[in-house]
Design a protein around this motif. Structure first.
Motif, PDB file in Angstrom:
ATOM      1  N   ASP A   1       0.854  -1.187   0.000  1.00  0.00           N
ATOM      2  CA  ASP A   1       0.000   0.000   0.000  1.00  0.00           C
ATOM      3  C   ASP A   1       0.886   1.231   0.000  1.00  0.00           C
ATOM      4  O   ASP A   1       1.849   1.325   0.783  1.00  0.00           O
ATOM      5  CB  ASP A   1      -0.899   0.022   1.242  1.00  0.00           C
ATOM      6  N   ILE A   2       0.542   2.181  -0.854  1.00  0.00           N
ATOM      7  CA  ILE A   2       1.270   3.454  -0.910  1.00  0.00           C
ATOM      8  C   ILE A   2       0.248   4.570  -0.686  1.00  0.00           C
ATOM      9  O   ILE A   2      -0.689   4.746  -1.463  1.00  0.00           O
ATOM     10  CB  ILE A   2       1.978   3.656  -2.255  1.00  0.00           C
ATOM     11  N   ALA A   3       0.416   5.287   0.408  1.00  0.00           N
ATOM     12  CA  ALA A   3      -0.453   6.421   0.721  1.00  0.00           C
ATOM     13  C   ALA A   3       0.136   7.694   0.136  1.00  0.00           C
ATOM     14  O   ALA A   3       1.337   7.922   0.213  1.00  0.00           O
ATOM     15  CB  ALA A   3      -0.612   6.561   2.235  1.00  0.00           C
ATOM     16  N   ASN A   4      -0.727   8.510  -0.457  1.00  0.00           N
ATOM     17  CA  ASN A   4      -0.309   9.774  -1.071  1.00  0.00           C
ATOM     18  C   ASN A   4       0.811   9.514  -2.073  1.00  0.00           C
ATOM     19  O   ASN A   4       1.928  10.028  -1.956  1.00  0.00           O
ATOM     20  CB  ASN A   4       0.142  10.770   0.008  1.00  0.00           C
ATOM     21  N   VAL A   5       0.490   8.725  -3.075  1.00  0.00           N
ATOM     22  CA  VAL A   5       1.507   8.214  -3.995  1.00  0.00           C
ATOM     23  C   VAL A   5       2.233   9.333  -4.740  1.00  0.00           C
ATOM     24  O   VAL A   5       3.416   9.198  -5.086  1.00  0.00           O
ATOM     25  CB  VAL A   5       0.865   7.216  -4.983  1.00  0.00           C
ATOM     26  N   THR A   6       1.593  10.456  -4.979  1.00  0.00           N
ATOM     27  CA  THR A   6       2.244  11.577  -5.665  1.00  0.00           C
ATOM     28  C   THR A   6       2.926  12.531  -4.708  1.00  0.00           C
ATOM     29  O   THR A   6       3.456  13.559  -5.136  1.00  0.00           O
ATOM     30  CB  THR A   6       1.224  12.353  -6.514  1.00  0.00           C
ATOM     31  N   ASP A   7       2.916  12.223  -3.395  1.00  0.00           N
ATOM     32  CA  ASP A   7       3.504  13.079  -2.365  1.00  0.00           C
ATOM     33  C   ASP A   7       2.906  14.491  -2.441  1.00  0.00           C
ATOM     34  O   ASP A   7       3.613  15.497  -2.301  1.00  0.00           O
ATOM     35  CB  ASP A   7       5.024  13.136  -2.507  1.00  0.00           C
ATOM     36  N   ALA A   8       1.611  14.555  -2.661  1.00  0.00           N
ATOM     37  CA  ALA A   8       0.941  15.855  -2.785  1.00  0.00           C
ATOM     38  C   ALA A   8       0.779  16.494  -1.415  1.00  0.00           C
ATOM     39  O   ALA A   8       0.378  15.836  -0.457  1.00  0.00           O
ATOM     40  CB  ALA A   8      -0.421  15.673  -3.450  1.00  0.00           C
ATOM     41  N   ARG A   9       1.103  17.768  -1.307  1.00  0.00           N
ATOM     42  CA  ARG A   9       0.881  18.541  -0.077  1.00  0.00           C
ATOM     43  C   ARG A   9       0.176  19.837  -0.460  1.00  0.00           C
ATOM     44  O   ARG A   9       0.284  20.321  -1.580  1.00  0.00           O
ATOM     45  CB  ARG A   9       2.177  18.907   0.633  1.00  0.00           C
ATOM     46  N   GLN A  10      -0.520  20.374   0.516  1.00  0.00           N
ATOM     47  CA  GLN A  10      -1.219  21.635   0.289  1.00  0.00           C
ATOM     48  C   GLN A  10      -0.213  22.751   0.019  1.00  0.00           C
ATOM     49  O   GLN A  10       0.742  22.940   0.769  1.00  0.00           O
ATOM     50  CB  GLN A  10      -2.057  21.986   1.509  1.00  0.00           C
ATOM     51  N   ARG A  11      -0.414  23.486  -1.069  1.00  0.00           N
ATOM     52  CA  ARG A  11       0.426  24.636  -1.414  1.00  0.00           C
ATOM     53  C   ARG A  11      -0.305  25.912  -1.032  1.00  0.00           C
ATOM     54  O   ARG A  11      -1.426  26.151  -1.467  1.00  0.00           O
ATOM     55  CB  ARG A  11       0.775  24.628  -2.898  1.00  0.00           C
ATOM     56  N   VAL A  12       0.348  26.726  -0.201  1.00  0.00           N
ATOM     57  CA  VAL A  12      -0.259  27.950   0.323  1.00  0.00           C
ATOM     58  C   VAL A  12       0.708  29.109   0.090  1.00  0.00           C
ATOM     59  O   VAL A  12       1.903  28.994   0.386  1.00  0.00           O
ATOM     60  CB  VAL A  12      -0.560  27.827   1.837  1.00  0.00           C
ATOM     61  N   ARG A  13       0.176  30.215  -0.407  1.00  0.00           N
ATOM     62  CA  ARG A  13       0.975  31.437  -0.572  1.00  0.00           C
ATOM     63  C   ARG A  13       0.124  32.629  -0.141  1.00  0.00           C
ATOM     64  O   ARG A  13      -1.094  32.626  -0.303  1.00  0.00           O
ATOM     65  CB  ARG A  13       1.444  31.616  -2.015  1.00  0.00           C
ATOM     66  N   ASP A  14       0.829  33.643   0.394  1.00  0.00           N
ATOM     67  CA  ASP A  14       0.103  34.848   0.768  1.00  0.00           C
ATOM     68  C   ASP A  14      -0.029  35.767  -0.435  1.00  0.00           C
ATOM     69  O   ASP A  14       0.385  35.415  -1.555  1.00  0.00           O
ATOM     70  CB  ASP A  14       0.776  35.540   1.953  1.00  0.00           C
ATOM     71  N   ALA A  15      -0.589  36.956  -0.219  1.00  0.00           N
ATOM     72  CA  ALA A  15      -0.847  37.876  -1.329  1.00  0.00           C
ATOM     73  C   ALA A  15       0.431  38.352  -1.993  1.00  0.00           C
ATOM     74  O   ALA A  15       0.407  38.806  -3.147  1.00  0.00           O
ATOM     75  CB  ALA A  15      -1.667  39.061  -0.831  1.00  0.00           C
ATOM     76  N   ASP A  16       1.559  38.276  -1.312  1.00  0.00           N
ATOM     77  CA  ASP A  16       2.847  38.676  -1.885  1.00  0.00           C
ATOM     78  C   ASP A  16       3.579  37.513  -2.545  1.00  0.00           C
ATOM     79  O   ASP A  16       4.723  37.675  -2.991  1.00  0.00           O
ATOM     80  CB  ASP A  16       3.735  39.276  -0.789  1.00  0.00           C
ATOM     81  N   GLY A  17       2.959  36.339  -2.572  1.00  0.00           N
ATOM     82  CA  GLY A  17       3.581  35.175  -3.186  1.00  0.00           C
ATOM     83  C   GLY A  17       4.525  34.420  -2.276  1.00  0.00           C
ATOM     84  O   GLY A  17       5.237  33.513  -2.722  1.00  0.00           O
ATOM     85  N   THR A  18       4.538  34.733  -0.980  1.00  0.00           N
ATOM     86  CA  THR A  18       5.433  34.095  -0.024  1.00  0.00           C
ATOM     87  C   THR A  18       4.712  32.958   0.691  1.00  0.00           C
ATOM     88  O   THR A  18       3.508  33.053   0.976  1.00  0.00           O
ATOM     89  CB  THR A  18       5.928  35.120   1.012  1.00  0.00           C
ATOM     90  N   VAL A  19       5.437  31.896   1.003  1.00  0.00           N
ATOM     91  CA  VAL A  19       4.887  30.802   1.795  1.00  0.00           C
ATOM     92  C   VAL A  19       5.093  31.130   3.271  1.00  0.00           C
ATOM     93  O   VAL A  19       6.233  31.192   3.739  1.00  0.00           O
ATOM     94  CB  VAL A  19       5.574  29.466   1.464  1.00  0.00           C
TER      95      VAL A  19
END
Length: 837
Positions: free
Chosen positions: A795-813
């Motif tokens: 079993d492989i969980a999250n096979v694409t290693d996807a994580r939530q991508r978040v940026r603020d209004a200035d483009g910074t994480v």
């Protein structure tokens, strides 16, 4: 209508409603009891007696296609169809009978299940529940024997969080008799932050050597500012001589410290579980079951090095400053902060059922006990260190062990004891032209007592007891019926209603009421209309969980768009009021092909909630203004403390559309047996489905008179998002014991509106995919006896290693929204070997 007249006699004649009505090979003593005047009807063994069609059905081939080795694994990919529109978990039945709890069925192996039916919410009425949760009926094979031994191990592909599992279970089924015994042991390593790519927090001024700041965030020293050529408010302690020139080198550029070696992103855990279930007939006309379970778990985690803000007087001989300053230090010479919890849980549950003069009844009883002990190693009392510095000690060197030995420790304990019973009686006393009326009566009572205590710098104690007595009544009335040839042109139409009245200690009298219409204009289409009102007392853990203070928790402050370390208070809220909910819903299910297991469903819910119980996690100016008791700031406006405890929201309104599609079956054409009387060749079996959810509205008013928060338009209560579009998909195929499966969960794009650009956050779409593959080694090693019924599974969980991508209004994480903080585990794999005997 809920109960077809043709099924009534069959169900009553079944010994204690065994769920095996109409079987030709029924036990001889049951046959002997049959009255010649009775009408014997052949029905589907273990099926729920209802005219409402299932939302989905999975036969043994479809269950095998899931590759599941436990009921929990079987339910995971089916969550889209088993979960109600408002997110409630389903009611579980076994062979159309109530059980004392999930423990009654949780350790049945999937191989013992002949079929799984997922039924709509109105079916819950005839089992003594409100029609707010779907019903999942597991139908077992008549005779089954198996011993299963399983070993598994895995880890994350990024490293860390290694885990191992050993499991053994015994299952025996013989008509009404059932025995399951199981033992399970699991271990998971802690996931250290050093195993992930997490940047240091720019907003945290602490360092192992220290950063010097001015009082209340002001200027450190005019002499230092003159030397640096600008006003200096923070400066790292130099590696060499701590003089003014040394401090001026990196003025206003604090030294960042990597806390990764001292901090865990996920705790270490050990869990042990044992369970035994026995079911059988109890004399003539009665049957029952007894379940006993025991669980013990231990969790250990680390929060990072202890921090201290120390006062360095202007007269200290080692200080080059002419005024008092603050030294921000991580005390790495002391043991890290951490938390330990140990929880032991015992459960016993029993069911007795029978039938009397056409009335079917069952009585369930449960006893539960839990003991939880924990300790939180917090900061170091700075009194001794400050006294040494005031007396002329060197603040810029590691402290002697005696100065950092006085640790602040919170120790908590919670003991919970409880028991309850529930009697459900169902009958069909009256007959109308369209069929028989179904009546269900319920009487329920329980008592729970909690003793909670926290010992430390903020002691807390609570002794809490609560009793509940409830009575409920439900009726289902057939109005038209094709089978009974009464107004057959209108199809099958029935109405149902229910009411419940309960007295809850400390809360008062609460009432529920429902009304529904079920209409099948043609056999392939089922429409359900429901109106529901309910009042629910807060859960005991929401009221009485011990209060604890966790130090140095990094939280995102929406007021500034920066992260900050706070003391986090967690625990229950004994002042919670009952939640009141009103739901109007309409649903439709279509089965376009009578001979194929393909179903399409849609449910629209309109919900209004008063006093909704929710924990607020979002540190926004709006939540602080309306819930000021949950947040504390210092004189400089810096957030120092937050309380994550449940609270009542004044009002919430939601509108949701849930869609489901499920299909299962076999591929290819059926072929005749290779020899006369033999079995036909097996065909590949498949299952699959979709479950999108569309949130049309979700608006919250925190307090009377406050503005309305629109959770779909950028407001938040959780620091996360409430996406307009989300959903599940799942599927799999299996042939001769080997196969592959997948399931996924996706959310759409969303955003949070903040008061400053740094706290205006955009969340990218996210889709996590889990895949699995099973190999039946017997087919690859047919001549090896040891390979018989031996399966290898990956079993492989999250096979694409996807994580939530978040940026603020200035483009910074933002620091707190780094992908490895939002989802530390990422991709993970588990390899297991399972042998059946």
């Amino acid at each position: 209508m809920m109960v077809p007249a043709t099924m009534v006699t069959c169900q009553v004649r079944a010994d204690a409603q065994s769920g095996m009505a109409g079987d030709a090979d029924r036990d001889a003593d049951s046959d002997a009891d049959t009255d010649p005047a009775d009408i014997v009807v052949i029905g589907r063994r273990g099926a729920v007696a209802t005219d409402l069609p299932p939302l989905a059905t999975f036969d043994a081939a479809a269950i095998a296609a899931t590759g599941a080795t436990s009921i929990g694994e079987l339910l995971r990919p089916l969550r889209a169809v088993t979960q109600s529109g408002d997110g409630q978990e389903p009611i579980f039945l076994l062979n159309a009978q109530r059980v004392s709890g999930y423990q009654d069925i949780g350790n049945l192996p999937p191989e013992a299940i002949e079929r799984v039916d997922v039924l709509p919410e109105p079916v819950a009425l005839q089992y003594g529940y409100a029609p707010t949760r779907r019903v999942v009926n597991f139908i077992t094979k008549r005779r089954f024997r198996q011993i299963a031994v399983k070993g598994a191990g895995g880890a994350t592909t990024g490293g860390g969080a290694g885990n191992g599992n050993a499991h053994v279970d015994l299952t025996r089924l013989a008509n009404d008799r059932r025995l399951t015994v199981s033992f399970d042991a699991r271990h998971t390593d802690a996931l250290r932050q050093s195993r992930r790519n997490i940047l240091p927090d720019l907003d945290v001024p602490f360092d192992a050597r220290g950063n010097v700041t001015g009082l209340a965030g002001g200027e450190i020293d005019p002499a230092l500012s003159a030397l640096a050529g600008r006003v200096v408010t923070i400066a790292p302690v130099p590696v060499g001589l701590p003089d003014l020139p040394g401090f001026a080198v990196d003025a206003n550029r604090p030294r960042l410290f990597d806390v990764s070696p001292f901090r865990a992103l996920a705790p270490a855990n050990d869990t042990f579980h044992g369970e035994a279930v026995v079911a059988d007939r109890i004399g003539r006309g009665l049957s029952g079951s007894l379940t006993i379970t025991a669980d013990h778990s231990r969790d250990v985690t680390a929060f990072g090095p202890a921090s201290a803000t120390l006062l360095v007087p202007g007269g200290n001989p080692f200080s080059p400053f002419g005024r008092d300053v603050l030294l921000q230090r991580y005390l790495v010479e002391a043991a890290p902060l951490g938390q330990r919890y140990a929880t032991t849980t015992l459960h016993a549950g029993g069911v007795v059922r029978g039938a009397w003069r056409g009335w079917q009844w069952d009585l369930t009883a449960t006893l539960d006990a839990q003991r939880r002990n924990g300790s939180i190693v917090k900061g170091i009392d700075p009194a001794a260190a400050n006294a040494a510095i005031a007396a002329g000690g060197d603040p810029f060197r590691p402290f002697a062990p005696a100065l950092v030995a006085d640790r602040l420790v919170d120790r908590s304990s919670q003991t919970t004891r409880g028991g309850g019973s529930k009697l459900v009686v169902t009958g069909h006393p009256f007959r109308l032209p369209a069929g028989r009326i179904t009546l269900t009566g319920t009487v329920e009572t329980d008592r729970t007592h909690i003793d909670a205590e926290t010992r430390g710098d903020a002691p807390y104690a609570l002794a809490f007891g609560r009793s509940r007595v409830e009575g409920a009544f439900a009726i289902d009335v057939p109005i038209t019926s094709r089978r009974e040839a009464f107004l057959a042109g209108a199809g099958d139409l029935s109405g149902n209603a229910s009411g419940a009245l309960r007295r809850v200690g400390g809360v008062g009298t609460l009432a529920d009421g429902t009304f529904g219409l079920n209409w099948a204009p043609v056999p392939a289409v089922q429409l359900i209309l429901q109106l529901r009102r309910s009042a629910v007392a807060p859960a005991l853990d929401q009221l009485a969980t011990p209060q604890s203070a966790i130090p140095q928790v990094p939280l995102f402050d929406f007021a500034t768009g920066r992260s900050t370390l706070v003391t986090l208070l967690i625990g229950g809220n004994p002042d919670l009021a009952a939640e009141r909910r009103r739901v109007r819903s309409i649903g439709a299910t279509i089965k376009p092909f009578a001979a194929r297991e393909l179903r399409i469903s849609a449910t629209y819910d309109r919900t209004r909630i008063a006093n909704a119980v929710q924990t607020i996690y979002a540190l926004t100016p709006f939540t602080e203004a309306n819930l000021p008791d949950l947040f504390v700031r210092d004189d400089a406006g810096v957030l120092t403390q937050a309380a994550f405890r449940p609270t009542n929201l004044f009002r919430e309104r939601q509108r949701t559309l849930n869609l489901t599609l499920s299909a299962s079956g076999q591929l290819g054409r059926a072929r005749p047996p290779a020899s006369p009387g033999g079995q036909p060749p097996g065909r590949p079996a498949f299952y699959g489905g979709l479950g999108p959810t569309i949130r049309l509205a979700d608006r919250v008013v925190l307090r009377p008179g406050a503005a309305t928060l629109d959770l779909l338009a950028g407001d938040t209560l959780s620091s996360g998002i409430t996406p307009r579009l989300s959903g599940y998909a799942y599927g799999g195929i299996n042939h001769l014991g080997s196969g592959a499966t997948f399931d996924l969960y996706c959310t759409g794009r969303a955003r949070i509106r903040g008061p400053v650009p740094a706290s205006t956050l955009g969340f990218a779409p996210l889709c996590k995919i889990n895949v699995g593959g099973t190999l039946n080694l017997q087919h690859f090693l047919p001549k090896q006896g040891w390979a018989r019924q031996l399966n290898l599974k990956l079993d492989i969980a999250n096979v694409t290693d996807a994580r939530q991508r978040v940026r603020d209004a200035d483009g910074t994480v933002p620091y707190r929204y780094q992908r490895d903080l939002l989802d530390p585990l990422g991709r993970a794999f588990t390899l297991s070997l399972r042998k059946l005997f």
